[in-house]
Design an enzyme around this catalytic site. Structure first.
Site, PDB file in Angstrom:
ATOM      1  N   ASP A 125     -11.869   9.145  -5.043  1.00 43.34           N
ATOM      2  CA  ASP A 125     -11.014   8.827  -6.189  1.00 43.34           C
ATOM      3  C   ASP A 125     -11.538   9.595  -7.488  1.00 43.34           C
ATOM      4  O   ASP A 125     -10.378   9.924  -8.416  1.00 43.34           O
ATOM      5  CB  ASP A 125     -11.438   7.380  -6.572  1.00 43.34           C
ATOM      6  CG  ASP A 125     -10.649   6.330  -5.828  1.00 43.34           C
ATOM      7  OD1 ASP A 125      -9.520   6.832  -5.218  1.00 43.34           O
ATOM      8  OD2 ASP A 125     -11.026   5.302  -5.388  1.00 43.34           O
TER       9      ASP A 125
ATOM     10  N   GLY B 148      -0.834   6.226 -11.881  1.00 44.35           N
ATOM     11  CA  GLY B 148      -1.699   6.964 -10.854  1.00 44.35           C
ATOM     12  C   GLY B 148      -1.480   7.324  -9.628  1.00 44.35           C
ATOM     13  O   GLY B 148      -2.137   7.471  -8.771  1.00 44.35           O
TER      14      GLY B 148
ATOM     15  N   GLY C  29     -11.816  -2.289 -17.073  1.00 43.94           N
ATOM     16  CA  GLY C  29     -12.494  -3.005 -15.912  1.00 43.94           C
ATOM     17  C   GLY C  29     -13.511  -2.599 -15.332  1.00 43.94           C
ATOM     18  O   GLY C  29     -14.176  -1.293 -15.927  1.00 43.94           O
TER      19      GLY C  29
ATOM     20  N   GLY D 147     -14.630  -2.401 -11.840  1.00 41.17           N
ATOM     21  CA  GLY D 147     -14.485  -2.547 -10.266  1.00 41.17           C
ATOM     22  C   GLY D 147     -15.004  -1.174  -9.777  1.00 41.17           C
ATOM     23  O   GLY D 147     -15.361  -0.277 -10.657  1.00 41.17           O
ATOM     24  N   GLY D 148     -14.823  -0.914  -8.488  1.00 40.56           N
ATOM     25  CA  GLY D 148     -15.002   0.241  -7.728  1.00 40.56           C
ATOM     26  C   GLY D 148     -14.433   1.614  -8.344  1.00 40.56           C
ATOM     27  O   GLY D 148     -14.862   2.587  -8.374  1.00 40.56           O
TER      28      GLY D 148
ATOM     29  N   LYS E 232     -14.614  -1.337  -2.162  1.00 34.86           N
ATOM     30  CA  LYS E 232     -15.176  -0.213  -2.157  1.00 34.86           C
ATOM     31  C   LYS E 232     -16.663  -0.181  -2.423  1.00 34.86           C
ATOM     32  O   LYS E 232     -17.232   0.921  -2.303  1.00 34.86           O
ATOM     33  CB  LYS E 232     -14.360   0.591  -3.590  1.00 34.86           C
ATOM     34  CG  LYS E 232     -13.078   0.847  -3.496  1.00 34.86           C
ATOM     35  CD  LYS E 232     -12.197   1.638  -4.484  1.00 34.86           C
ATOM     36  CE  LYS E 232     -10.863   1.863  -4.300  1.00 34.86           C
ATOM     37  NZ  LYS E 232     -10.510   2.744  -5.198  1.00 34.86           N
TER      38      LYS E 232
ATOM     39  N   SER F 146      -0.648   4.398   0.826  1.00 33.76           N
ATOM     40  CA  SER F 146      -1.424   5.122   1.688  1.00 33.76           C
ATOM     41  C   SER F 146      -0.653   5.062   3.153  1.00 33.76           C
ATOM     42  O   SER F 146      -0.384   6.118   3.751  1.00 33.76           O
ATOM     43  CB  SER F 146      -3.057   4.833   1.883  1.00 33.76           C
ATOM     44  OG  SER F 146      -3.657   4.691   0.593  1.00 33.76           O
TER      45      SER F 146
ATOM     46  N   SER G   4       0.670  -1.341   0.048  1.00 34.46           N
ATOM     47  CA  SER G   4       0.092  -0.180   0.056  1.00 34.46           C
ATOM     48  C   SER G   4       0.894   1.375   0.033  1.00 34.46           C
ATOM     49  O   SER G   4       1.696   1.294   0.608  1.00 34.46           O
ATOM     50  CB  SER G   4      -1.008  -0.151   1.210  1.00 34.46           C
ATOM     51  OG  SER G   4      -1.286   1.321   1.627  1.00 34.46           O
TER      52      SER G   4
END
Length: 252
Positions: free
Chosen positions: A109, A235, A132, A134-135, A72, A22, A20
């Site tokens: 996001d 990203g 994709g 996803g969330g 998410k 974060s 991660s």
């Protein structure tokens, strides 16, 4: 004992998140701001239901959480309230814990993505492919909508309309869709030799290839785009922007 009572705990909710971004980001931030009573940890859960244990164990100190893959969307059922934008997006990546212990869901996001792609956009960037479903892809779609960019999702199982399959992508599709955003985990370290199965031969210098992945800094997806003269971006800036927005929310 007094110091423990005044501790401010934050964390990342996800699965297999030792990599991660974060934790390191916020540890450095707290250090720079001399917030010695603030701590950021990883809550690595095998199942979203384990959040109950996390909340129980940290009920006196937990102030906020970030949420990552694969929770998410499934986090919704554990929230007391969801911010209007996050509800529209259908995904939550930031949680504020109130003094009463209630969990409020937000999505930062979309903000991070929108701010980071905006400077790259030119007049011909009217249509996008989102790889994709996803969330994170939902937040990207919301941001594109705000930027008046039309988009289609690409997945292994398409529906022919809003949802295309990788196999259906051809020269005509790529000529029209000059923004391609990878929201899949394909290419993330340690599996750095993987990349989304798109026809890279039809990428040109009119394209933007944007990868939500930041480790490695340049994925195969981005390298293949760069070889064709496309504008490429990873990203990392999106992550930094969404993290700062999350910090704003926690401090309110």
């Amino acid at each position: 004992m007094a110091e423990k009572e005044h501790k401010h705990l934050f964390g990342l909710l996800g699965k297999n998140i030792s990599y991660s971004f974060s934790k390191g980001y916020f540890a450095e931030k707290f250090d720079l701001l001399n917030l010695f009573n603030h701590e950021y940890v990883n809550f690595d859960l095998q199942n979203i239901s384990e959040i109950k244990t996390v909340l129980q164990k940290n009920k006196h100190t937990l102030k906020g959480m970030n949420v990552t893959i694969p929770y998410k969307e499934s986090i919704f059922e554990y929230l007391h309230k969801v911010n209007k934008k996050a509800r529209k997006i259908g995904a939550v990546n930031t949680i504020k814990v109130t003094k009463k212990g209630n969990l409020i869901g937000f999505n930062t996001d979309y903000y991070g993505f929108k701010k980071s792609i905006e400077p790259l956009l030119k007049k011909h960037h009217k249509n996008a492919l989102i790889l994709g479903t996803g969330g994170a892809s939902k937040a990207v779609a919301y941001a594109l909508k705000k930027l008046n960019i039309e988009y289609k999702f690409v997945s292994r199982n398409g529906d022919g309309n809003l949802l295309l399959t990788y196999d259906s992508l051809n020269k005509k599709t790529l000529e029209k869709h000059t923004i391609i955003i990878n929201c899949t985990p394909l290419g993330t370290s340690p599996n750095i030799h993987e990349s989304p199965n798109i026809p890279y031969a039809f990428i040109t210098n009119k394209h933007i290839l944007y990868d939500l992945i930041y480790n490695p800094a340049e994925t195969i997806f981005l390298t293949k785009g760069k070889e064709k003269g496309a504008i490429i971006k990873n990203g990392l800036e999106m992550l930094e922007l969404q993290a700062e927005k999350a910090w704003e929310i926690w401090r309110k």
